[in-house]
Design an enzyme around this catalytic site. Structure first.
Site, PDB file in Angstrom:
ATOM      1  N   ASP A 312     -14.476 -39.711  21.052  1.00 30.33           N
ATOM      2  CA  ASP A 312     -14.155 -38.879  22.210  1.00 30.33           C
ATOM      3  C   ASP A 312     -15.078 -37.663  22.207  1.00 30.33           C
ATOM      4  O   ASP A 312     -15.261 -37.014  21.176  1.00 30.33           O
ATOM      5  CB  ASP A 312     -12.695 -38.426  22.141  1.00 30.33           C
ATOM      6  CG  ASP A 312     -12.305 -37.588  23.338  1.00 30.33           C
ATOM      7  OD1 ASP A 312     -12.025 -38.167  24.400  1.00 30.33           O
ATOM      8  OD2 ASP A 312     -12.274 -36.347  23.195  1.00 30.33           O
ATOM      9  N   ASN A 320     -18.193 -31.344  33.312  1.00 31.81           N
ATOM     10  CA  ASN A 320     -17.957 -31.783  34.693  1.00 31.81           C
ATOM     11  C   ASN A 320     -17.573 -30.608  35.589  1.00 31.81           C
ATOM     12  O   ASN A 320     -18.037 -30.504  36.734  1.00 31.81           O
ATOM     13  CB  ASN A 320     -16.839 -32.839  34.719  1.00 31.81           C
ATOM     14  CG  ASN A 320     -17.360 -34.247  34.457  1.00 31.81           C
ATOM     15  OD1 ASN A 320     -18.537 -34.513  34.648  1.00 31.81           O
ATOM     16  ND2 ASN A 320     -16.490 -35.134  34.010  1.00 31.81           N
ATOM     17  N   HIS A 325     -20.185 -33.539  38.396  1.00 35.87           N
ATOM     18  CA  HIS A 325     -20.005 -34.913  37.886  1.00 35.87           C
ATOM     19  C   HIS A 325     -21.331 -35.666  37.755  1.00 35.87           C
ATOM     20  O   HIS A 325     -21.447 -36.553  36.906  1.00 35.87           O
ATOM     21  CB  HIS A 325     -19.055 -35.685  38.804  1.00 35.87           C
ATOM     22  CG  HIS A 325     -17.628 -35.237  38.670  1.00 35.87           C
ATOM     23  ND1 HIS A 325     -16.801 -35.668  37.674  1.00 35.87           N
ATOM     24  CD2 HIS A 325     -16.902 -34.354  39.414  1.00 35.87           C
ATOM     25  CE1 HIS A 325     -15.609 -35.109  37.803  1.00 35.87           C
ATOM     26  NE2 HIS A 325     -15.640 -34.292  38.858  1.00 35.87           N
ATOM     27  N   ASP A 329     -22.210 -37.581  34.455  1.00 38.29           N
ATOM     28  CA  ASP A 329     -22.561 -39.014  34.361  1.00 38.29           C
ATOM     29  C   ASP A 329     -23.843 -39.207  33.548  1.00 38.29           C
ATOM     30  O   ASP A 329     -23.960 -40.150  32.762  1.00 38.29           O
ATOM     31  CB  ASP A 329     -22.743 -39.598  35.756  1.00 38.29           C
ATOM     32  CG  ASP A 329     -21.416 -39.771  36.499  1.00 38.29           C
ATOM     33  OD1 ASP A 329     -20.355 -39.663  35.840  1.00 38.29           O
ATOM     34  OD2 ASP A 329     -21.449 -40.011  37.723  1.00 38.29           O
ATOM     35  N   ASP A 355     -14.602 -40.049  28.912  1.00 36.77           N
ATOM     36  CA  ASP A 355     -15.537 -39.734  27.826  1.00 36.77           C
ATOM     37  C   ASP A 355     -15.117 -40.408  26.528  1.00 36.77           C
ATOM     38  O   ASP A 355     -15.467 -39.942  25.434  1.00 36.77           O
ATOM     39  CB  ASP A 355     -15.634 -38.220  27.633  1.00 36.77           C
ATOM     40  CG  ASP A 355     -14.277 -37.600  27.269  1.00 36.77           C
ATOM     41  OD1 ASP A 355     -13.242 -38.265  27.492  1.00 36.77           O
ATOM     42  OD2 ASP A 355     -14.263 -36.466  26.762  1.00 36.77           O
TER      43      ASP A 355
END
Length: 445
Positions: A312, A320, A325, A329, A355
């Site tokens: 994680d 973000n 975003h 990405d 994530d």
């Protein structure tokens, strides 16, 4: 003596009567002519010439009922007949009916006694029905040829021994052999400028192709997939069937029909890939991970995967929220690439969503220094990421759970244990970077 003569005459008359009865009732026409004039016709000839009665024909010139194009050849056949019983060869010609219509016939002329002299007796066989049947067959064959030539499906007729008797345009287009009809006709299958492949893309000898089985056994084979590597470098995948052209004939050729499924096969593989892989990173998705994990847990012997890593990214939400975003990405894509480079080719790397990433470490009897691997992974991922002018620092928490032969957990339970181990590794509780999960086989890194 006179009584004997009378008896002979009676027998002769009786024989003649039988002959006349036979001639009158035969389905073929019988015509007698002398010096070019008709002197006798039976009822079959009357019907053939569409006359009302024999009187309408007898006494007329023979040429009145013969098409002008057939007269010269008729005379050439009749003139050489000079001896009793001499006969012409069966010949086709056209007669003219009384209504002006033509009728195709086959005739044989015989020089035969007629009363006290010789005359020509002609046997006439009506070819109308035969010609109609031939024309119907010709039209059917033409229709069949037209239909087959317009099919998108390839159709090839193969004789015993593998020689190609015919191939429609679609077959030549699929094989990439050109547009001429004679480019492959006459060749054997193994002489074609291409390589046959089985469904697994392995070379397929012609004697193992399903059409060979059809020729050998008469069996109809449907729904098989094979490929061809063409001389232009293209590989085409085909779905085919084969059956005997004439099932009742032991020496029948076989007809092989096939459709080009190259695009469909590629599309299906693309759909399968999309169903099992994450669209953003290209990694395995949750469905594929659980499937592979279930297969590993179902093995009682050596496990295909020995260890599960739950990864994680720390603080990803703030990336973000602050940078957007699109940059988030990009970060996920770069992390995915770094994970793939840092692991072995037979380790499975997947993205669960958001994530969260999962790694299945390959087993196959090899010992893995999991703690060392985790440290290397965290070090690799902590290297700054440059995305659209932003320098981004990323760290990760990694939970570890090991798999043992006979492990009775479900795939979901394994993921849960790895997830718990990952949360134990979250800051500020990280010391060595390893989070601990289940007591015996789970820990965090």
């Amino acid at each position: 003596m006179g009584e004997e003569t009378t008896g002979v005459d009676a027998d002769a008359e009786q024989l003649a009567q039988r002959y006349r009865s036979l001639v009158e009732h035969t389905p073929d026409g019988i015509c007698v002519h002398e010096n070019g004039v008709i002197v006798y016709v039976n009822q079959a000839t009357v019907r053939l010439l569409a006359a009302r009665s024999a009187d309408e024909v007898v006494g007329q010139p023979l040429t009145r009922f013969v098409h002008p194009d057939s007269i010269p050849a008729m005379r050439e056949r009749v003139e050489p007949l000079t001896g009793k019983g001499a006969a012409s060869v069966p010949t086709e010609m056209l007669l003219l009916r009384t209504n002006g219509e033509t009728v195709p016939v086959e005739t044989v002329s015989v020089l035969t006694p007629w009363h006290d002299h010789f005359a020509y007796q002609v046997v006439i066989h009506d070819l109308t029905a035969q010609r109609a049947a031939e024309e119907a067959q010709r039209r059917a064959e033409q229709h069949f040829t037209t239909v087959v030539s317009q099919l998108e499906e390839g159709v090839v007729v193969i004789a015993r021994g593998g020689r190609i008797e015919s191939a429609n345009p679609a077959a030549r287009r699929i094989f990439g052999t050109g547009d001429r009809h004679d480019d492959i006709v006459g060749s054997t299958v193994d002489e074609l400028p291409m390589v046959l492949l089985d469904a697994n893309a392995q070379p397929l000898p012609p004697n193992r192709h399903p059409v060979a089985r059809t020729l050998a056994t008469g069996e109809t084979v449907t729904g098989y997939v094979f490929g061809v590597d063409r001389r232009d470098g293209q590989r085409r995948w085909l779905s085919g069937s084969s059956r005997l052209l004439n099932p009742g004939d032991p020496n029948s050729s076989a007809v092989s029909s096939f459709a080009d499924i190259t695009e469909f096969r590629a599309s299906r593989r693309q759909l399968e890939y999309q169903a099992t892989h994450d669209s953003l990173t290209g990694l395995a998705n949750r469905s594929l991970i659980l499937s592979q994990l279930a297969a590993a847990l179902a093995t009682s012997a050596d496990l295909s995967y020995s260890t599960v890593l739950f990864i994680d990214l720390d603080g990803f939400k703030s990336i973000n929220d602050t940078l957007g975003h699109a940059i988030g990405d990009t970060v996920l894509q770069i992390v995915a690439q770094r994970l793939q480079r840092a692991l072995r080719h037979d380790d499975l790397v997947g993205r669960l969503g958001g994530d969260e990433f999962l790694v299945l470490l390959s087993g196959h009897g090899r010992h893995v220094d999991v703690d060392g691997l985790v440290r290397r992974l965290r070090s690799t991922m902590s290297e700054p990421i440059i995305a659209r002018g932003h320098r981004i620092a990323v760290d990760a928490s990694i939970g570890v759970t090991e798999l043992d032969p006979g492990d009775r957990r479900t795939p979901e339970a394994v993921l849960h244990d790895a997830d718990i181990a990952m949360y134990r590794a979250k800051p500020p509780h990280r010391d060595t970077g390893v989070g601990k999960g289940r007591t015996n086989n789970t820990h965090a890194s």
